[in-house]
Design an enzyme around this catalytic site. Structure first.
Site, short mmCIF file in Angstrom:
data_model
loop_
_atom_site.label_atom_id
_atom_site.label_comp_id
_atom_site.label_asym_id
_atom_site.label_seq_id
_atom_site.Cartn_x
_atom_site.Cartn_y
_atom_site.Cartn_z
N ARG A 97 -2.39 6.85 -11.93
CA ARG A 97 -3.70 7.26 -12.19
C ARG A 97 -4.33 6.78 -13.57
O ARG A 97 -3.81 6.76 -14.43
CB ARG A 97 -3.56 9.07 -12.34
CG ARG A 97 -3.59 9.76 -10.92
CD ARG A 97 -4.72 9.32 -9.84
NE ARG A 97 -4.50 10.17 -8.78
CZ ARG A 97 -3.86 9.53 -7.75
NH1 ARG A 97 -3.51 8.35 -7.55
NH2 ARG A 97 -3.78 10.25 -6.58
N GLU A 120 -12.85 5.23 -12.09
CA GLU A 120 -13.05 4.35 -10.53
C GLU A 120 -13.85 5.07 -9.67
O GLU A 120 -14.11 4.31 -8.74
CB GLU A 120 -11.40 4.03 -10.35
CG GLU A 120 -10.83 5.56 -9.61
CD GLU A 120 -9.39 5.28 -9.03
OE1 GLU A 120 -8.64 4.72 -9.75
OE2 GLU A 120 -9.10 5.64 -7.85
N HIS A 179 -7.24 0.39 -6.40
CA HIS A 179 -6.66 1.53 -5.86
C HIS A 179 -6.00 1.05 -4.50
O HIS A 179 -6.09 1.86 -3.49
CB HIS A 179 -7.43 2.73 -5.71
CG HIS A 179 -6.57 3.80 -5.82
ND1 HIS A 179 -6.80 5.02 -6.69
CD2 HIS A 179 -5.19 4.68 -5.37
CE1 HIS A 179 -5.96 6.21 -6.69
NE2 HIS A 179 -4.95 5.49 -5.65
P1 NAI Z 1 6.85 11.96 -7.55
O1 NAI Z 1 6.17 13.59 -7.78
O2 NAI Z 1 7.94 11.93 -6.58
O3 NAI Z 1 7.22 11.59 -9.29
C1 NAI Z 1 6.65 12.13 -10.23
C2 NAI Z 1 7.56 11.80 -11.51
O4 NAI Z 1 6.92 12.09 -12.78
C3 NAI Z 1 8.51 13.04 -11.54
O5 NAI Z 1 9.83 12.58 -11.44
C4 NAI Z 1 8.22 14.06 -12.46
O6 NAI Z 1 9.39 14.66 -13.23
C5 NAI Z 1 7.81 12.91 -13.44
N1 NAI Z 1 6.77 13.52 -14.55
C6 NAI Z 1 5.91 14.50 -14.62
N2 NAI Z 1 5.38 14.66 -15.70
C7 NAI Z 1 5.91 13.84 -16.52
C8 NAI Z 1 5.76 13.36 -17.88
N3 NAI Z 1 4.97 14.41 -18.71
N4 NAI Z 1 6.37 12.50 -18.44
C9 NAI Z 1 7.25 12.02 -17.63
N5 NAI Z 1 7.39 11.97 -16.42
C10 NAI Z 1 6.66 12.96 -15.68
O7 NAI Z 1 5.46 11.43 -7.56
P2 NAI Z 1 5.44 10.09 -6.61
O8 NAI Z 1 5.25 9.92 -5.26
O9 NAI Z 1 6.57 9.19 -7.23
O10 NAI Z 1 3.91 9.46 -7.21
C11 NAI Z 1 3.45 9.26 -8.60
C12 NAI Z 1 2.30 9.02 -8.68
O11 NAI Z 1 1.82 7.64 -8.30
C13 NAI Z 1 1.21 9.94 -8.20
O12 NAI Z 1 1.33 11.30 -9.02
C14 NAI Z 1 -0.01 9.16 -7.94
O13 NAI Z 1 -0.63 9.60 -9.12
C15 NAI Z 1 0.34 8.07 -7.98
N6 NAI Z 1 0.36 7.24 -6.66
C16 NAI Z 1 -0.73 6.05 -6.66
C17 NAI Z 1 -0.97 5.54 -5.31
C18 NAI Z 1 -1.68 4.44 -5.44
O14 NAI Z 1 -2.29 4.04 -4.30
N7 NAI Z 1 -1.84 3.58 -6.47
C19 NAI Z 1 -0.44 6.06 -4.23
C20 NAI Z 1 0.23 7.18 -4.41
C21 NAI Z 1 0.88 7.84 -5.47
#
Ligand code: NAI
Length: 327
Positions: free
Chosen positions: A232, A261, A293
């Site tokens: 993000r 964005e 994105h």
């Molecule tokens: P997820 O929920 O499986 O993993 C997120 C990880 O970040 C978790 O392991 C969590 O413990 C960790 N986390 C949370 N707060 C934290 C902090 N303060 N410091 C360090 N780690 C922390 O999510 P997933 O599916 O891996 O997605 C990650 C991110 O990718 C989403 O939140 C979204 O913003 C982004 N995304 C981007 C896309 C794109 O098209 N560019 C598409 C899908 C997701």
């Protein structure tokens, strides 16, 4: 159920229509905000995406119009005012996982492009310029890669970078035992940052992670570091990143997301004057690569997004437990 889709792109219409059975889908190109919310009149559900603005005022109006369900066709939901949704008894569902491979592989695409400058080589060769001058890259093999957030996407990214022969270190609130067993070392952020040649962000945007990358954390990084953000935009303080690019401390920046964005991404603005001076400054650096994105944008992911979103709506309508409920 009648569902109003906001921020609709042609591919949304294509994939949702293909996988729909029985729902009445109404597609609007407009972003959802306080001005456009009347478009959802007569709908019991709305389907929104990452740059729709589901703030308190929008949600209040949605509730007044009889909307009972907000179905996000994304994993992230930082643009939804969840307390307002709860206040108005509107359920919020999302697509927690559609293809972690899509986003992780896009992060790798940004790394490879920035490193080996294939985008520049492509243009050069088309113009009959076969010079290699200034196209020097570096071997990924043996380099240290830092992964911030090792959830579904971060985990796939770790595996890919291990495959390149990189040393992978990670920072997360919770260590993933499977990754540890594969030799990935969890470190506190202040220890991780100075060691890495490449840093990739895969944590969600929360109050704790907003501007996680700022002047102070940038200063801790190795000179010449490559920073990748497919998560993000607001994880990075863009003005601080620009300053670090200007001094040369930040060696490369690859971003698929940008803090402001919503006024830019997913639109063709090629014939317009872009008023956002920050992104224009970013675009002026030869070592910055921006995509709008598109990390999620694979056939597999779009199929999964449509299927899961429609199943979420179906479960809500059928009164079943909502597996993908946010609130
Ligand atoms: P997820 O929920 O499986 O993993 C997120 C990880 O970040 C978790 O392991 C969590 O413990 C960790 N986390 C949370 N707060 C934290 C902090 N303060 N410091 C360090 N780690 C922390 O999510 P997933 O599916 O891996 O997605 C990650 C991110 O990718 C989403 O939140 C979204 O913003 C982004 N995304 C981007 C896309 C794109 O098209 N560019 C598409 C899908 C997701």
């Amino acid at each position: 159920m009648k569902i109003a889709f906001f921020s609709t792109q042609p591919y949304d219409k294509e994939y949702f229509t293909r996988h729909n059975s029985g729902h009445d889908l109404v597609f609007f190109e407009a972003q959802l905000n306080e001005q456009t919310v009347p478009l959802a009149d007569g709908c019991s559900a709305i389907c929104a995406f990452v740059n729709d603005s589901l703030n308190a005022a929008t949600i209040k109006q949605l509730a007044a119009q009889g909307v009972q369900l907000i179905a996000m066709r994304s994993a992230g939901y930082n643009n939804v005012d969840l307390p307002s949704a709860q206040l108005h008894n509107i359920k919020v569902v999302r697509v927690p996982a559609y293809s972690p491979y899509a986003v992780a592989e896009h992060a790798v695409a940004l790394i490879l492009t920035l490193n080996r400058k294939t985008h520049k080589a492509y243009n050069r060769v088309r113009e009959g310029n076969f010079s290699l001058d200034k196209l020097t890259g570096f071997d990924l093999h043996g380099k240290t890669v830092g992964v911030i957030g090792t959830g579904k996407i971060g985990q796939v990214f770790c595996d890919i970078m291990k495959g390149f022969g990189c040393r992978v270190v990670a920072f997360d609130l919770i260590a993933n035992k499977e990754l540890e067993s594969k030799g990935i070392e969890y470190l506190p952020l202040v220890q991780l940052l100075p060691q890495c040649d490449i840093i990739s962000l895969h944590c969600p945007l929360t109050e704790q992670t907003k501007h996680l990358i700022n002047a102070d954390t940038l200063r801790l990084m190795k000179p010449g570091v490559m920073l990748i953000n497919t998560s993000r935009g607001a994880l990075i303080d863009t003005r601080d990143a620009i300053h670090a690019l200007k001094t040369g401390h930040l060696g490369y920046l690859g971003i698929d997301v940008y803090e402001q964005e919503e006024k830019l991404f997913f639109h063709n603005l090629s014939e317009q004057i872009i008023e956002d001076d920050v992104i224009m400054r970013l675009m002026s650096f030869p070592n910055v690569l921006i995509t709008s994105h598109q990390g999620f944008f694979t056939d597999e992911a779009l199929t999964q997004i449509a299927k899961t979103t429609l199943r979420n709506v179906h479960d809500f309508e059928a009164g079943k437990p909502l597996e993908n409920k946010v609130v």
